[in-house]
Scaffold this motif. Structure first.
Motif, short mmCIF file in Angstrom:
data_model
loop_
_atom_site.label_atom_id
_atom_site.label_comp_id
_atom_site.label_asym_id
_atom_site.label_seq_id
_atom_site.Cartn_x
_atom_site.Cartn_y
_atom_site.Cartn_z
N LEU A 1 1.03 -1.20 0.04
CA LEU A 1 -0.05 0.02 0.08
C LEU A 1 0.78 1.21 0.02
CD1 LEU A 1 -2.73 -1.16 2.56
CD2 LEU A 1 -3.14 -0.86 0.09
N HIS A 2 2.05 1.05 0.01
CA HIS A 2 3.20 2.41 -0.05
C HIS A 2 2.71 3.01 1.14
CE1 HIS A 2 4.46 0.88 -3.98
NE2 HIS A 2 2.90 0.82 -4.32
N MET A 3 2.84 2.46 2.40
CA MET A 3 2.48 3.45 3.58
C MET A 3 3.53 3.09 4.56
SD MET A 3 -1.72 2.41 4.18
CE MET A 3 -1.75 4.04 5.38
N ASN A 4 4.01 4.08 5.16
CA ASN A 4 5.10 3.90 6.17
C ASN A 4 4.15 3.17 7.67
OD1 ASN A 4 3.87 6.02 7.63
ND2 ASN A 4 5.16 7.47 6.56
N GLN A 5 4.83 2.98 8.45
CA GLN A 5 4.36 2.57 9.79
C GLN A 5 3.25 3.61 10.56
OE1 GLN A 5 7.67 1.06 12.19
NE2 GLN A 5 7.45 -0.93 11.47
N MET A 6 3.74 4.80 10.46
CA MET A 6 2.90 5.81 11.26
C MET A 6 1.37 5.66 10.44
SD MET A 6 2.67 7.94 13.79
CE MET A 6 4.46 8.24 14.02
N GLU A 7 1.69 5.82 9.09
CA GLU A 7 0.41 5.93 8.34
C GLU A 7 -0.73 4.92 8.68
OE1 GLU A 7 1.82 8.47 4.66
OE2 GLU A 7 2.17 6.46 4.68
N PHE A 8 -0.24 3.47 8.45
CA PHE A 8 -0.72 2.12 8.62
C PHE A 8 -1.32 2.12 10.08
CE2 PHE A 8 -0.80 -2.45 8.61
CZ PHE A 8 -1.71 -2.71 7.43
N SER A 9 -0.27 2.47 10.82
CA SER A 9 -0.46 2.28 12.68
C SER A 9 -2.12 3.16 12.69
CB SER A 9 0.38 2.36 13.39
OG SER A 9 1.03 3.74 13.31
N LYS A 10 -1.71 4.31 12.31
CA LYS A 10 -3.10 5.47 12.41
C LYS A 10 -4.27 4.88 12.13
CE LYS A 10 -3.03 10.28 12.67
NZ LYS A 10 -2.45 11.33 11.93
N ARG A 11 -4.27 4.11 11.00
CA ARG A 11 -5.39 3.60 10.46
C ARG A 11 -6.16 2.41 11.35
NH1 ARG A 11 -5.51 4.97 4.21
NH2 ARG A 11 -7.41 3.24 4.25
N LYS B 1 -9.11 -8.58 16.27
CA LYS B 1 -9.98 -7.30 16.26
C LYS B 1 -9.16 -6.49 14.79
CE LYS B 1 -10.14 -2.82 18.09
NZ LYS B 1 -9.93 -2.13 19.48
N HIS B 2 -7.81 -6.54 15.20
CA HIS B 2 -7.15 -5.92 14.13
C HIS B 2 -7.00 -6.58 12.78
CE1 HIS B 2 -5.62 -3.71 17.93
NE2 HIS B 2 -5.73 -2.79 17.09
N ILE B 3 -7.05 -7.85 12.84
CA ILE B 3 -6.99 -8.61 11.61
C ILE B 3 -8.19 -7.95 10.85
CG2 ILE B 3 -7.49 -10.92 10.54
CD1 ILE B 3 -5.50 -11.95 12.76
N LYS B 4 -9.43 -8.03 11.50
CA LYS B 4 -10.95 -7.71 11.03
C LYS B 4 -10.46 -6.21 10.43
CE LYS B 4 -13.10 -11.30 11.63
NZ LYS B 4 -13.49 -12.34 10.80
N ILE B 5 -9.88 -5.29 11.13
CA ILE B 5 -9.76 -3.92 10.82
C ILE B 5 -8.97 -3.74 9.60
CG2 ILE B 5 -8.77 -1.57 11.40
CD1 ILE B 5 -9.76 -2.34 14.26
N PHE C 1 -8.48 -1.93 3.98
CA PHE C 1 -7.68 -2.24 3.13
C PHE C 1 -8.10 -3.05 1.87
CE2 PHE C 1 -5.14 -0.75 6.68
CZ PHE C 1 -4.90 0.66 6.32
N HIS C 2 -9.17 -3.80 2.19
CA HIS C 2 -9.99 -5.00 1.37
C HIS C 2 -8.87 -6.11 1.14
CE1 HIS C 2 -13.06 -2.02 0.53
NE2 HIS C 2 -12.07 -1.19 0.25
N VAL D 1 -10.82 -8.77 -4.59
CA VAL D 1 -11.19 -8.26 -5.99
C VAL D 1 -13.00 -8.30 -6.03
CG1 VAL D 1 -10.95 -8.34 -8.37
CG2 VAL D 1 -9.17 -9.06 -7.00
N SER D 2 -13.41 -7.19 -6.23
CA SER D 2 -14.85 -7.06 -6.34
C SER D 2 -15.39 -7.73 -7.69
CB SER D 2 -15.31 -5.73 -6.41
OG SER D 2 -15.03 -5.00 -7.33
N CYS D 3 -16.47 -8.09 -7.90
CA CYS D 3 -16.98 -8.54 -9.23
C CYS D 3 -16.68 -7.57 -10.35
CB CYS D 3 -18.44 -9.10 -9.10
SG CYS D 3 -19.48 -7.52 -8.64
#
Length: 95
Positions: free
Chosen positions: A25-35, A56-60, A65-66, A82-84
């Protein structure tokens, strides 16, 4: 002498896949952890296997992030869902 690669156990593989998602997702740890509602230091400890990761975090992660939950837990299948509609779009352009 040939060194064999150390195979990761289940939980360690999960931690590695979390990092793979973040990198994809080209995210750093700070961005990813915040989400995820985590501190950056907590995520860093999770990625190296020094802290447990909750269901809980697995579900998040999967929702936010799909991500394919089966892939995250086991490594089987594709990383992202992948959606239909996406599948139809991909099929059109692969022809």
């Amino acid at each position: 002498m040939v060194k064999l690669k150390h195979s990761l156990r289940g939980d360690e593989s999960l931690y590695q896949r979390i990092k793979e998602i973040r990198n994809a997702l080209h995210m750093n740890q700070m961005e990813f952890s915040k989400r995820l509602g985590l501190s950056q230091s907590s995520l860093a400890m999770i990625e190296v296997g020094k802290r447990k990761f909750s269901d809980k975090h697995i579900k998040i992660i999967c929702s936010e992030f799909h991500v394919n939950e089966k892939w995250l837990r086991t490594g089987e299948g594709e990383m992202f869902l992948v959606s239909c509609y996406d599948k139809e779009f991909i099929d059109i352009f692969e022809k």
